[in-house]
Motif scaffolding. Sequence first.
Motif, short mmCIF file in Angstrom:
data_model
loop_
_atom_site.label_atom_id
_atom_site.label_comp_id
_atom_site.label_asym_id
_atom_site.label_seq_id
_atom_site.Cartn_x
_atom_site.Cartn_y
_atom_site.Cartn_z
N LEU A 172 0.85 -1.20 0.00
CA LEU A 172 0.00 0.00 0.00
C LEU A 172 0.89 1.25 0.00
O LEU A 172 1.81 1.37 0.81
CB LEU A 172 -0.90 0.01 1.24
N VAL A 173 0.60 2.16 -0.92
CA VAL A 173 1.33 3.42 -1.02
C VAL A 173 0.32 4.55 -0.83
O VAL A 173 -0.65 4.65 -1.59
CB VAL A 173 2.04 3.56 -2.37
N ALA A 174 0.54 5.38 0.20
CA ALA A 174 -0.42 6.43 0.51
C ALA A 174 0.27 7.78 0.59
O ALA A 174 1.45 7.87 0.96
CB ALA A 174 -1.12 6.12 1.84
N CYS A 175 -0.47 8.83 0.26
CA CYS A 175 0.08 10.18 0.32
C CYS A 175 -1.03 11.17 0.71
O CYS A 175 -2.14 11.13 0.16
CB CYS A 175 0.68 10.58 -1.03
N GLU A 176 -0.71 12.00 1.68
CA GLU A 176 -1.65 13.05 2.10
C GLU A 176 -0.84 14.25 2.57
O GLU A 176 0.11 14.10 3.34
CB GLU A 176 -2.55 12.54 3.23
N ASN A 177 -1.22 15.44 2.11
CA ASN A 177 -0.52 16.67 2.49
C ASN A 177 0.99 16.55 2.24
O ASN A 177 1.81 16.95 3.08
CB ASN A 177 -0.80 17.02 3.95
N GLN A 178 1.33 15.97 1.12
CA GLN A 178 2.73 15.82 0.68
C GLN A 178 3.56 14.92 1.62
O GLN A 178 4.79 14.98 1.59
CB GLN A 178 3.39 17.19 0.53
N LYS A 179 2.90 14.13 2.42
CA LYS A 179 3.56 13.12 3.26
C LYS A 179 3.20 11.75 2.71
O LYS A 179 2.02 11.48 2.45
CB LYS A 179 3.11 13.23 4.71
N ASN A 180 4.22 10.89 2.52
CA ASN A 180 3.92 9.58 1.97
C ASN A 180 4.23 8.45 2.94
O ASN A 180 5.01 8.61 3.88
CB ASN A 180 4.64 9.37 0.63
N LEU A 181 3.61 7.32 2.68
CA LEU A 181 3.71 6.14 3.54
C LEU A 181 3.73 4.90 2.66
O LEU A 181 2.96 4.78 1.71
CB LEU A 181 2.49 6.08 4.48
N VAL A 182 4.63 3.97 2.98
CA VAL A 182 4.68 2.67 2.31
C VAL A 182 4.39 1.60 3.35
O VAL A 182 5.08 1.51 4.37
CB VAL A 182 6.05 2.41 1.66
N LEU A 183 3.35 0.80 3.09
CA LEU A 183 2.97 -0.28 4.01
C LEU A 183 3.26 -1.62 3.37
O LEU A 183 2.74 -1.94 2.30
CB LEU A 183 1.46 -0.21 4.32
N ALA A 184 4.07 -2.43 4.04
CA ALA A 184 4.37 -3.78 3.57
C ALA A 184 4.01 -4.78 4.66
O ALA A 184 4.35 -4.58 5.83
CB ALA A 184 5.86 -3.90 3.24
N HIS A 196 12.41 0.41 -4.57
CA HIS A 196 12.76 0.76 -5.95
C HIS A 196 11.50 0.82 -6.82
O HIS A 196 11.35 1.73 -7.65
CB HIS A 196 13.74 -0.26 -6.52
N ALA A 197 10.60 -0.15 -6.64
CA ALA A 197 9.37 -0.18 -7.44
C ALA A 197 8.50 1.04 -7.16
O ALA A 197 7.97 1.66 -8.10
CB ALA A 197 8.60 -1.46 -7.16
N VAL A 198 8.35 1.40 -5.89
CA VAL A 198 7.55 2.58 -5.53
C VAL A 198 8.18 3.84 -6.15
O VAL A 198 7.49 4.69 -6.72
CB VAL A 198 7.44 2.74 -4.00
N SER A 206 12.18 9.94 -1.79
CA SER A 206 12.30 9.80 -0.34
C SER A 206 10.95 9.36 0.22
O SER A 206 9.91 9.49 -0.45
CB SER A 206 12.74 11.12 0.30
N PHE A 207 10.98 8.88 1.46
CA PHE A 207 9.77 8.34 2.08
C PHE A 207 9.64 8.88 3.50
O PHE A 207 10.60 8.83 4.28
CB PHE A 207 9.81 6.81 2.10
N ASP A 208 8.45 9.37 3.83
CA ASP A 208 8.23 9.85 5.19
C ASP A 208 8.13 8.71 6.19
O ASP A 208 8.60 8.82 7.32
CB ASP A 208 6.96 10.72 5.24
N CYS A 209 7.54 7.60 5.76
CA CYS A 209 7.44 6.45 6.66
C CYS A 209 7.34 5.16 5.85
O CYS A 209 6.58 5.08 4.88
CB CYS A 209 6.22 6.58 7.57
N VAL A 210 8.14 4.17 6.26
CA VAL A 210 8.02 2.81 5.74
C VAL A 210 7.66 1.93 6.93
O VAL A 210 8.38 1.92 7.93
CB VAL A 210 9.34 2.32 5.10
#
Length: 267
Positions: A172-184, A196-198, A206-210
């Motif tokens: 799951l890849v989410a973004c709100e208010n220019q903040k992103n999150l990757v959920l695995a 790499h795929a994201v 860059s990622f705000d949270c993985v």
Amino acid sequence: MKLTALIDNKQKVKQLKCEHGLSFLLEINNCVILFDTGQSDKFIHNAKALNFDLGTVDYVVVSHGHYDHAGGLPIFLRMNKKAKVFIHKQAFKERFSRSSVMVKENGIPWRNELSEFSDRITFVEKDTVIMPGVQIMSSIQAKAGYEVVNERLVVKKNDTYVPDEFDDELVLVACENQKNLVLAGCAHTGIVNILHAVSERYGYASFDCVAGGLHLNGQHESAISDIINAVKEFEVKKWAINHCTGDQAHKQFAEAFVEKVVYFGTG
């Protein structure tokens, strides 16, 4: 955007239950998404204890077809009558865990009951936008040198057991208010390959949270170091790791990414 761990192997808040499993609750853009459902109804107990009404969940995403990520889904669907489920069709294949002394099934335990929930389920086999700012990523390919082969987690092919390729894994890849999150869920296809795929598909450097499990439990220190060196290519501001990451990997990540790593346990 708010992320809560409803179930994990370890407890971070007293009075909450834990089990070998994973379930996240993501609140984003006035929407509620359940990512994985643990192996039982314990995540439901924890949601009540945390004053979350799971009846408000709009979507469910199942990361892959293992019992500890999808086991609690039927209980949830009988309680929540509106949530739409996204899962890969290959998630329902027979799966096994193999050791030197035995082979035991570890796939989705309720797959023979699938027809009961067929009107709630959408099968995902390609990248899918489920709402503005939230997308599911599928078909993760390995980068050269970062192929993942697990001899313990297998599927049956003819009369033999072969390593599971986890072609059903969803991220799951989410973004709100220019903040992103990757959920695995478990990063079975490899966290290096996932990031790499994201980055390549959605343009993130860059990622705000993985968050989630990295499936490095039991890996040698040198193998974990290789993974750490590979993900340094990306700026990850917060690693919220848990479940199958392993204590040794958590320790090495915390040493490599000072003040950027948290164990994201139940609660």
